[in-house]
Structures are given as structure tokens and as C-alpha cells.
Design an enzyme around this catalytic site. Structure first.
Site, PDB file in Angstrom:
ATOM      1  N   ALA A 252       0.799  -1.242   0.000  1.00  0.00           N
ATOM      2  CA  ALA A 252       0.000   0.000   0.000  1.00  0.00           C
ATOM      3  C   ALA A 252       0.824   1.280   0.000  1.00  0.00           C
ATOM      4  O   ALA A 252       0.269   2.363   0.162  1.00  0.00           O
ATOM      5  CB  ALA A 252      -1.000   0.022   1.153  1.00  0.00           C
ATOM      6  N   ALA A 253       2.145   1.181  -0.199  1.00  0.00           N
ATOM      7  CA  ALA A 253       2.955   2.406  -0.281  1.00  0.00           C
ATOM      8  C   ALA A 253       2.516   3.229  -1.489  1.00  0.00           C
ATOM      9  O   ALA A 253       2.304   4.440  -1.392  1.00  0.00           O
ATOM     10  CB  ALA A 253       4.429   2.058  -0.388  1.00  0.00           C
ATOM     11  N   GLY A 254       2.347   2.563  -2.629  1.00  0.00           N
ATOM     12  CA  GLY A 254       1.904   3.258  -3.836  1.00  0.00           C
ATOM     13  C   GLY A 254       0.493   3.809  -3.678  1.00  0.00           C
ATOM     14  O   GLY A 254       0.199   4.917  -4.130  1.00  0.00           O
ATOM     15  N   ASP A 255      -0.376   3.039  -3.021  1.00  0.00           N
ATOM     16  CA  ASP A 255      -1.754   3.499  -2.802  1.00  0.00           C
ATOM     17  C   ASP A 255      -1.776   4.728  -1.886  1.00  0.00           C
ATOM     18  O   ASP A 255      -2.524   5.675  -2.118  1.00  0.00           O
ATOM     19  CB  ASP A 255      -2.601   2.386  -2.174  1.00  0.00           C
ATOM     20  CG  ASP A 255      -2.780   1.205  -3.113  1.00  0.00           C
ATOM     21  OD1 ASP A 255      -2.757   1.418  -4.329  1.00  0.00           O
ATOM     22  OD2 ASP A 255      -2.943   0.079  -2.614  1.00  0.00           O
TER      23      ASP A 255
END
Length: 309
Positions: A252-255
């Protein structure tokens, strides 16, 4: 009537089953994990939570199954400052599931069962046409049916709602859809899938960005992991580095980056400042385990940025 600063996220909701282990198993191998958790995820929900916690005025168009987990997710999303009125419960379907392995370097591999996410049809999208038309921005990913993403993009385009597409999971997309997108945020793998250009260097990123500009997309932002992002507006590009932190889990870093980025943009922050804000949110997220449990609140992001001054 346009609502200034209103964000609509259209996307997926999953229950994430996460197993931490030292290394990924090879085919035929069984490995023992050392930490297991079930957390709420899905690219759409993660980005909605990141936006809600970052301070956005946000509504989420999505589907859950008629199961306990679906109702739990709805309640949780509401506590993250998200309008869940457009989240539909689909009879006879289970809520989407993701099976996630995380290795000791914080990298992950993911398998997904769409479940109720596949019920987010163009008809359901059209049911929420006024919501999309009234918003300042529409943020989408590709865990929902592509024809539904396309339908939403058409509605947004007709009403001058800015369309931001995070083209994940990686797949080829029709030019019709790309031509309706104002800003696209692929990672290196997704950029290669969209353009056929392998992205390893800044020069590669610039070429891939130009290929996407040629499809009609004004702003291209290629996320490059620890190297930050390559941002290109109308053909002028540069790399904006992220913050150096000790990553324990990149789920979820990109999210988180996407949700925080769009929040900052609809607040009127200049692009560079919005990217810095999004980098800070993602930097905090990778120091924590899980998808939505790792997403920071606005106060945490502001405090992190204050320490960088």
C-alpha cells in the site's frame, strides 16, 4: 453543480490475508511464516483511506459482498472520513480477497480473487454519474472492470472532472481510455506494460512518459520505488526523490502515495509540493505493517514534513 475540493475514488475492496516470511517459496516449496494478519485492503479502498486520512472530502464508489467482512469494511471506511453511501452490497457474492506474502526485505507478491469487485459494472457507475460530475477529481485503479473505469472516465471528462488513473495491476489499456486521463501514475512495470519501454533509468522514464503524453495524457508520474518519482508535464520531466526511511513492508505504499497526492492537488497545492506531501505519507506507511493499518493521518504527515525543514 461542482463541489470544489470534492474527490471521488472508484475502485476495489479486499480482505488482505498477509503472511510475513523470510523468503518467497519457490515452486513446490513450503516455507513457514512468522507473522500473519487479516487487514482490509484493495487498491481502491487503500487509496480512499489515504485520501480520507490526509484530509480529503471523499466519496468511494465500490462493492462488497453480503458477508460479515463486507459490513466490517464499510464501518471501518466510515471511520476513515469516507462517504460510504456509494459502496454497494452485492447479494450472493463474497467480498474480494487478496493473498499476500511479504519477505524480509518488505517486498510482496499478491494473488487476488475479485469477488464483489467484479459487480462494479458500467450500470452501477452510471447510477453515480452526478457524484462524478460534481467532483473536482476522480481517482481510479484497475482492480475494477476496465469497461467500468472507461464509463467513469467518460462521465468525468464530459463534466471537467479531473481524471487520475493509477494503472495497477499492470495491463495494456485501450487508447480510448488513455485519451480521457489527465494524470497517470504507473510504477516502472506498469509504465512498461503501457508503452513497451523498459524503465530502468531516468532516460527510460522520460521516453515512457513521452509515449503516454502522445496518447493525450498531460501529466505523467512514474513511481520508481526508493528513487522517488519521475514527473513529466507536457513533455518536461524531472525526478523528485522521496524520503529515506527503513522500510518494513511496502504493501500500500503506492496506494498511500496516490491518495495523499490527489488530496494535496485538490487542496490547490502546486505539483512539486503535492508530490513531497505524498512522498511523506508513503514514507510513513512503509515503516508499518499491513495495507490500511499503515496509512498515516494528516497530523502525522504534517509532523513528518516539519521535521524535514
Amino acid at each position: 453543480m461542482k463541489t470544489e475540493g470534492k474527490l471521488v475514488v472508484l475502485g476495489s475492496i479486499n480482505a488482505d490475508h498477509i503472511l510475513n516470511l523470510n523468503q518467497f517459496p519457490t515452486p513446490g516449496e513450503t516455507v513457514t511464516g512468522h507473522h500473519y494478519q487479516v487487514a482490509f485492503g484493495g487498491k481502491g479502498a487503500n487509496q480512499a483511506v489515504a485520501a480520507g486520512r490526509s484530509g480529503a472530502d471523499i466519496a468511494f464508489i465500490a462493492c462488497v459482498g453480503d458477508d460479515d467482512i463486507g459490513q466490517q469494511v464499510r464501518r471501518q471506511l466510515a471511520t476513515d472520513c469516507i462517504d460510504v453511501t456509494p459502496v454497494a452490497t452485492v447479494d450472493g457474492e463474497s467480498t474480494g480477497v487478496a493473498l499476500i506474502f511479504v519477505n524480509q526485505d518488505g517486498e510482496n507478491v499478491i494473488g487476488i480473487h475479485a469477488g464483489a469487485n467484479s459487480a462494479l459494472t458500467p450500470q452501477r457507475v452510471h447510477h453515480h454519474a452526478s457524484l462524478i460530475a460534481d467532483a473536482s477529481a476522480l481517482l481510479m485503479q484497475l482492480e475494477s472492470p476496465v469497461e467500468s473505469v472507461l464509463a467513469a472516465a467518460h462521465i468525468a471528462h464530459q463534466h471537467n472532472t479531473r481524471v487520475i488513473l493509477n494503472p495497477a495491476p499492470a495491463c495494456e489499456l485501450p487508447d480510448e481510455l488513455l485519451g480521457l486521463v489527465d494524470m497517470i501514475t504507473p510504477n516502472e512495470t506498469e509504465a512498461e506494460k503501457l508503452t513497451g519501454i523498459h524503465v530502468a533509468t531516468e532516460e527510460d522514464a522520460a521516453r515512457a512518459a513521452q509515449a503516454l503524453h502522445d496518447k493525450g495524457i498531460e501529466t505523467v508520474m512514474i513511481t520508481m520505488g526508493s528513487r522517488g518519482v519521475w514527473v513529466s508535464t507536457k513533455g518536461k520531466g524531472e525526478r523528485i526523490p522521496g524520503f529515506k526511511v527503513k522500510a518494513v513492508d511496502t504493501i500500500a505504499a503506492g496506494d498511500t502515495f496516490n491518495g495523499a497526492l490527489v488530496t494535496a492537488l485538490i487542496e490547490g497545492q502546486p505539483l512539486h509540493q503535492a508530490i513531497r506531501f505524498a512522498h511523506a505519507a508513503a514514507a510513513i506507511a512503509v515503516t508499518r505493517k499491513g495495507a490500511q493499518p499503515s496509512v498515516p493521518w494528516r497530523e502525522e504527515i504534517d509532523a513528518f514534513l516539519a521535521l524535514q525543514e
